[in-house]
Enzyme design. Structure first.
Site, PDB file in Angstrom:
ATOM      1  N   GLU A 356       0.794  -1.236   0.000  1.00  0.00           N
ATOM      2  CA  GLU A 356       0.000   0.000   0.000  1.00  0.00           C
ATOM      3  C   GLU A 356       0.825   1.285   0.000  1.00  0.00           C
ATOM      4  O   GLU A 356       0.637   2.154   0.840  1.00  0.00           O
ATOM      5  CB  GLU A 356      -0.938  -0.002   1.214  1.00  0.00           C
ATOM      6  CG  GLU A 356      -1.941  -1.137   1.167  1.00  0.00           C
ATOM      7  CD  GLU A 356      -2.875  -1.169   2.376  1.00  0.00           C
ATOM      8  OE1 GLU A 356      -4.062  -1.377   2.167  1.00  0.00           O
ATOM      9  OE2 GLU A 356      -2.383  -1.015   3.507  1.00  0.00           O
TER      10      GLU A 356
HETATM   11  C1  TNX Z   1      -4.654  -4.106   4.533  1.00  0.00           C
HETATM   12  S1  TNX Z   1      -2.924  -6.436   4.156  1.00  0.00           S
HETATM   13  C2  TNX Z   1      -3.397  -3.889   5.062  1.00  0.00           C
HETATM   14  C3  TNX Z   1      -3.273  -3.518   6.486  1.00  0.00           C
HETATM   15  C4  TNX Z   1      -4.600  -3.299   7.137  1.00  0.00           C
HETATM   16  C5  TNX Z   1      -5.562  -4.373   6.683  1.00  0.00           C
HETATM   17  C6  TNX Z   1      -6.894  -4.282   7.345  1.00  0.00           C
HETATM   18  C7  TNX Z   1      -1.904  -5.398   4.028  1.00  0.00           C
HETATM   19  C8  TNX Z   1      -0.689  -5.900   3.493  1.00  0.00           C
HETATM   20  N1  TNX Z   1      -2.230  -4.149   4.402  1.00  0.00           N
HETATM   21  O1  TNX Z   1      -2.467  -2.379   6.628  1.00  0.00           O
HETATM   22  O2  TNX Z   1      -4.430  -3.338   8.510  1.00  0.00           O
HETATM   23  O3  TNX Z   1      -5.740  -4.290   5.291  1.00  0.00           O
HETATM   24  O4  TNX Z   1      -7.717  -5.362   7.000  1.00  0.00           O
END
Ligand code: TNX
Length: 541
Positions: A356
């Site tokens: 992300e």
């Molecule tokens: C996605 S999964 C994220 C996390 C969040 C989560 C909440 C991922 C690699 N990143 O930062 O906590 O969704 O469901």
């Protein structure tokens, strides 16, 4: 049974091999299909069609009916000679679990000595080709129990099966007058995947080392073998780095919602790692980068491209932070962190996050991941990252963790391996149903059956089972504050994750799983675990 019961050929073998053969004699019989058991052979109130409630389902279970084996004050625990020292620890845990008197303390057999009647005998059989590195063979007869494996890890898993063959009262060590009886029979077991993981996000909300140990205890019950700790994110830095003290002074000072945060000292972390190691669980530390780094950016101004440290962050937005990838100070920082944490773990893995990131161009991001892979490798560790890292030019020996709409396939195309954590099955922070108060729902609602429905061998089109290292259930903690909140979201879904990772496709099936899992309600209750009473499971009343 004595040595004279053996054939002349086997008598010529070394005494150690002979002992293993004696212990395994019933196991050498041909592998018959499992027979359903009627009547009170075992302690079960809910069973699947094969008459047991073991989770994850073993490869093969044959219960014989009849009297079974009763643990009492005359029971002895014997260790066949030549076993490595870890086996003493496994035997000790078995001893503690059974609440035996000191006269039953585990004892190593001397050369040529056979286990006494009424023994539970543990043996390493390095030549066993059917149980793999982590499997075991268990034979239960009225006069003895024999457990053999190629490794101490296999014996440990076999002890968990013994535990689950015993009634729930085994979980109440101080109970008076309990009867510990297990059904006679034979279990041959081997895991389908090498990676059977659970992830705890201790960044969004901090979880004490003691609470993490409780989680490890239940992981062990279900034969999970990787604990991935998400140790840093925007909201908190949770591990002491001696060369960078501000990380915990500033970055560790808060959490989602503005509570007190917290962190593990290196001594506490090392103790946690040792606790996991004794349960054959490898700790996988994650320092998320280059995004999800506000806690680090707030701790050290030099990690920001504008040289200004932002305030600490206590909300739950994602994607807004990044380390300054164009500055050398960033890579010196990462090297310090990888070196210090790497020195605290015997395990080979270092997870760099990588998810992300919205503030970098794709080339900037890829160059960053490639450079960080070099740092991790130079420190002797294998890099793991979330699916986003796959487009970077990384080594096939690095590992990609698939979670959601990512390009993990690219890694498989270069010969690399993938851990499956698809959010719609494996995310333990997703709500169970629309009434669940905790958790999020961006990937959908994930009831126990949805978690269980993952078939790793066919999940990503074009990715064969051989490219799947295993599965992992991540528990993100934006909405989870206390231990009971974490437990409520993890259990019983983590048991489903365990079965997806351990059990052969031929041994699996929802109808059997839900019946076996039902029996685990009283067990989880005995362990003090705050679990979700899913309406999909026929819990005993
Ligand atoms: C996605 S999964 C994220 C996390 C969040 C989560 C909440 C991922 C690699 N990143 O930062 O906590 O969704 O469901």
């Amino acid at each position: 049974m004595t040595l004279s019961a053996l054939s002349p050929t086997s008598r010529r073998r070394s005494w150690r091999t002979s002992l293993v053969l004696v212990l395994l004699a019933p196991a050498l019989a041909s592998c018959r299909p499992a027979t359903p058991v009627a009547g009170p052979a075992g302690p079960f109130t809910a069973r699947d069609s094969r008459g047991h409630s073991i989770v994850p389902a073993p490869l093969s279970v044959q219960l014989a009916g009849g009297e079974g084996f009763t643990v009492d004050s005359t029971t002895q625990i014997a260790i066949a000679g030549g076993a490595p020292p870890e086996v003493d620890f496994v035997a000790q845990q078995l001893f503690d679990m059974l609440g035996l008197p000191v006269t039953s303390r585990p004892r190593r057999l001397v050369e040529g000595e056979m286990p006494a009647p009424r023994s539970i005998a543990l043996a390493i059989d390095a030549g066993n080709s059917t149980v793999g590195d982590e499997g075991y063979e268990l034979n239960v007869a009225t006069d003895r129990v024999t457990l053999a494996a190629r490794s101490a890890a296999g014996l440990f898993h076999g002890v968990q099966t013994i535990r689950q063959l015993l009634p729930v009262s085994v979980e109440y060590p101080a109970a008076v007058g309990r009867v510990l009886r297990m059904p006679a029979g034979r279990v041959v077991d081997v895991p389908r995947f090498a990676w059977r993981g659970a992830m705890l996000d201790v960044s969004r909300h901090f979880l004490s080392a003691d609470d993490v140990k409780r989680y490890i205890d239940v992981m062990a019950l279900y034969k999970l073998n990787r604990l991935h700790l998400h140790l840093s994110d925007d909201q908190g830095w949770r591990i002491e780095i001696k060369s960078r003290p501000n990380l915990t002074v500033v970055g560790g000072s808060t959490q989602v919602g503005g509570g007190p945060g917290g962190f593990y000292t290196q001594a506490q972390f090392a103790d946690l790692v040792a606790y996991a190691t004794q349960r054959f669980i490898t700790v996988v530390p994650e320092i998320d980068m280059p995004g999800h780094t506000n806690a680090a950016l707030a701790s050290y101004a030099e990690l920001n491209c504008d040289g200004v440290a932002p305030p600490v962050y206590t909300g739950i937005r994602v994607g807004f932070s990044t380390l300054c990838v164009e500055r050398e100070t960033t890579y010196a920082f990462i090297d310090d962190v990888v070196r210090e944490i790497g020195g605290l773990i015997p395990g080979p893995y270092f997870h760099v996050g990588g998810d992300e990131v919205e503030k970098l161009t794709a080339p900037q991001y890829r160059r960053f991941i490639e450079r960080v892979e070099g740092i991790v490798r130079a420190r002797g560790k294998t890099m793991i990252g979330w699916g986003e890292i796959a487009p970077a030019n990384i080594s096939a020996s690095s590992i990609v963790q698939h979670w959601h709409n990512d390009s993990s396939q690219l890694h498989v195309a270069r010969g690399g391996r993938v851990i499956l954590s698809p959010a719609k099955h494996m995310y333990l922070d997703m709500k169970y149903d629309s009434t669940t108060m905790l958790g999020l729902r961006w990937a959908g609602l994930v009831e126990v059956r949805d978690a269980y429905a993952l078939d790793p061998g066919t999940y990503i089109p074009g990715v064969p089972e051989s490219a799947i290292l295993g599965v992992e259930g991540p528990l993100w903690s934006e909405t989870l504050v206390k231990r009971q909140d974490f437990e409520y979201m993890a259990f019983p879904r983590l048991a489903a994750v365990a079965e997806v990772g351990w059990s052969a496709a031929s041994a699996r099936g929802w109808d059997g799983f839900r019946l076996r899992l039902a029996e685990h309600g009283p067990r989880l209750q005995a362990l003090g675990i705050n679990f979700y009473r899913s309406g999909q499971i026929p819990w005993p009343r």
